[in-house]
Design a protein around this motif. Structure first.
Motif, PDB file in Angstrom:
ATOM      1  N   GLN A  13     -17.712  16.926  52.001  1.00 29.69           N
ATOM      2  CA  GLN A  13     -18.540  15.823  52.464  1.00 29.69           C
ATOM      3  C   GLN A  13     -18.332  15.585  53.958  1.00 29.69           C
ATOM      4  O   GLN A  13     -17.273  15.931  54.501  1.00 29.69           O
ATOM      5  CB  GLN A  13     -18.191  14.555  51.694  1.00 29.69           C
ATOM      6  CG  GLN A  13     -18.577  14.596  50.230  1.00 29.69           C
ATOM      7  CD  GLN A  13     -18.347  13.266  49.535  1.00 29.69           C
ATOM      8  OE1 GLN A  13     -17.613  12.406  50.025  1.00 29.69           O
ATOM      9  NE2 GLN A  13     -18.997  13.081  48.390  1.00 29.69           N
ATOM     10  N   PRO A  14     -19.317  15.003  54.630  1.00 28.55           N
ATOM     11  CA  PRO A  14     -19.135  14.660  56.043  1.00 28.55           C
ATOM     12  C   PRO A  14     -17.871  13.820  56.243  1.00 28.55           C
ATOM     13  O   PRO A  14     -17.588  12.915  55.450  1.00 28.55           O
ATOM     14  CB  PRO A  14     -20.397  13.864  56.378  1.00 28.55           C
ATOM     15  CG  PRO A  14     -21.425  14.405  55.441  1.00 28.55           C
ATOM     16  CD  PRO A  14     -20.677  14.687  54.164  1.00 28.55           C
ATOM     17  N   PRO A  87     -22.454  17.652  59.225  1.00 28.04           N
ATOM     18  CA  PRO A  87     -23.448  18.557  58.636  1.00 28.04           C
ATOM     19  C   PRO A  87     -23.813  19.724  59.558  1.00 28.04           C
ATOM     20  O   PRO A  87     -24.071  20.837  59.076  1.00 28.04           O
ATOM     21  CB  PRO A  87     -24.643  17.637  58.397  1.00 28.04           C
ATOM     22  CG  PRO A  87     -24.032  16.298  58.174  1.00 28.04           C
ATOM     23  CD  PRO A  87     -22.851  16.253  59.109  1.00 28.04           C
ATOM     24  N   GLU A  88     -23.812  19.490  60.860  1.00 27.86           N
ATOM     25  CA  GLU A  88     -24.157  20.566  61.791  1.00 27.86           C
ATOM     26  C   GLU A  88     -23.075  21.640  61.901  1.00 27.86           C
ATOM     27  O   GLU A  88     -23.273  22.665  62.561  1.00 27.86           O
ATOM     28  CB  GLU A  88     -24.475  20.007  63.185  1.00 27.86           C
ATOM     29  CG  GLU A  88     -23.425  19.071  63.754  1.00 27.86           C
ATOM     30  CD  GLU A  88     -23.758  17.604  63.504  1.00 27.86           C
ATOM     31  OE1 GLU A  88     -24.197  17.261  62.381  1.00 27.86           O
ATOM     32  OE2 GLU A  88     -23.559  16.799  64.437  1.00 27.86           O
ATOM     33  N   GLY A 111     -13.982  39.768  59.961  1.00 30.22           N
ATOM     34  CA  GLY A 111     -13.818  39.371  58.578  1.00 30.22           C
ATOM     35  C   GLY A 111     -15.152  39.382  57.862  1.00 30.22           C
ATOM     36  O   GLY A 111     -16.207  39.577  58.466  1.00 30.22           O
ATOM     37  N   GLN A 112     -15.097  39.131  56.540  1.00 31.27           N
ATOM     38  CA  GLN A 112     -16.298  39.239  55.723  1.00 31.27           C
ATOM     39  C   GLN A 112     -17.162  37.988  55.759  1.00 31.27           C
ATOM     40  O   GLN A 112     -18.299  38.009  55.274  1.00 31.27           O
ATOM     41  CB  GLN A 112     -15.910  39.557  54.260  1.00 31.27           C
ATOM     42  CG  GLN A 112     -15.451  38.358  53.434  1.00 31.27           C
ATOM     43  CD  GLN A 112     -13.977  38.024  53.596  1.00 31.27           C
ATOM     44  OE1 GLN A 112     -13.336  38.430  54.563  1.00 31.27           O
ATOM     45  NE2 GLN A 112     -13.453  37.274  52.635  1.00 31.27           N
ATOM     46  N   GLY A 113     -16.640  36.902  56.315  1.00 28.46           N
ATOM     47  CA  GLY A 113     -17.396  35.659  56.406  1.00 28.46           C
ATOM     48  C   GLY A 113     -17.030  34.686  55.301  1.00 28.46           C
ATOM     49  O   GLY A 113     -16.745  35.102  54.163  1.00 28.46           O
ATOM     50  N   SER A 114     -17.028  33.387  55.652  1.00 26.00           N
ATOM     51  CA  SER A 114     -16.746  32.310  54.691  1.00 26.00           C
ATOM     52  C   SER A 114     -17.796  31.223  54.866  1.00 26.00           C
ATOM     53  O   SER A 114     -18.002  30.735  55.982  1.00 26.00           O
ATOM     54  CB  SER A 114     -15.360  31.715  54.936  1.00 26.00           C
ATOM     55  OG  SER A 114     -14.337  32.646  54.735  1.00 26.00           O
ATOM     56  N   GLN A 115     -18.436  30.843  53.773  1.00 19.89           N
ATOM     57  CA  GLN A 115     -19.450  29.795  53.842  1.00 19.89           C
ATOM     58  C   GLN A 115     -18.775  28.430  53.917  1.00 19.89           C
ATOM     59  O   GLN A 115     -17.908  28.109  53.090  1.00 19.89           O
ATOM     60  CB  GLN A 115     -20.369  29.850  52.630  1.00 19.89           C
ATOM     61  CG  GLN A 115     -21.412  28.758  52.588  1.00 19.89           C
ATOM     62  CD  GLN A 115     -22.450  28.892  53.687  1.00 19.89           C
ATOM     63  OE1 GLN A 115     -23.000  29.968  53.912  1.00 19.89           O
ATOM     64  NE2 GLN A 115     -22.721  27.792  54.397  1.00 19.89           N
ATOM     65  N   VAL A 116     -19.177  27.646  54.896  1.00 16.86           N
ATOM     66  CA  VAL A 116     -18.751  26.249  55.011  1.00 16.86           C
ATOM     67  C   VAL A 116     -20.012  25.390  54.949  1.00 16.86           C
ATOM     68  O   VAL A 116     -20.928  25.569  55.761  1.00 16.86           O
ATOM     69  CB  VAL A 116     -17.994  25.998  56.322  1.00 16.86           C
ATOM     70  CG1 VAL A 116     -17.755  24.499  56.526  1.00 16.86           C
ATOM     71  CG2 VAL A 116     -16.674  26.755  56.324  1.00 16.86           C
ATOM     72  N   THR A 117     -20.070  24.497  53.979  1.00 15.57           N
ATOM     73  CA  THR A 117     -21.213  23.612  53.814  1.00 15.57           C
ATOM     74  C   THR A 117     -20.736  22.168  53.859  1.00 15.57           C
ATOM     75  O   THR A 117     -19.846  21.786  53.096  1.00 15.57           O
ATOM     76  CB  THR A 117     -21.935  23.876  52.487  1.00 15.57           C
ATOM     77  OG1 THR A 117     -22.348  25.246  52.436  1.00 15.57           O
ATOM     78  CG2 THR A 117     -23.160  22.976  52.350  1.00 15.57           C
TER      79      THR A 117
END
Length: 120
Positions: A13-14, A87-88, A111-117
């Motif tokens: 969460q923000p 959020p940005e 690296g393979q990348g990591s999603q951050v939401t």
């Protein structure tokens, strides 16, 4: 053969916090500069933070005061502590190691990348 493996990331969460890690495996190499990049959908990959082997750091203006980059030279590990997330900040985060094998010039390994939401 050198490989990078990222961990961490996820949904937060923000105002929350996350920590990313990146580890290099292999042998007979020395890691010089390390970096974190991020890429949001439809946008270019941008530099977030950098750290030299000696520990000097640089940050993108958008993350200064909120993100902290660190490294463990003995373990060839890179970290990104992300606080007060917005959020940005949502993007795929990539680590980049610039390393030497023997007397070669620096070679870039990603690296393979990591999603951050960041979303409520």
């Amino acid at each position: 053969q050198v490989q990078l493996a990222q961990s961490g990331g996820g949904l937060v969460q923000p105002g929350g916090s996350l920590r990313l890690s990146c580890a290099a495996s292999g042998s007979l190499f020395i890691v010089d500069d390390m970096h974190w990049y991020r890429q949001a959908p439809g946008k270019q990959r941008d530099l977030v933070a950098s750290i030299t082997r000696g520990g000097s750091t640089n940050y993108a203006d958008s993350v200064k005061g909120r993100f902290t980059i660190s490294r463990d030279n003995a373990e060839n590990m890179l970290y990104l502590q992300m606080n007060s997330l917005k959020p940005e900040d949502t993007a795929v985060y990539y680590c980049l190691f610039q390393l030497r094998i023997g007397f070669s010039p620096d070679i870039d390994y990603w690296g393979q990348g990591s999603q951050v939401t960041v979303s409520s």
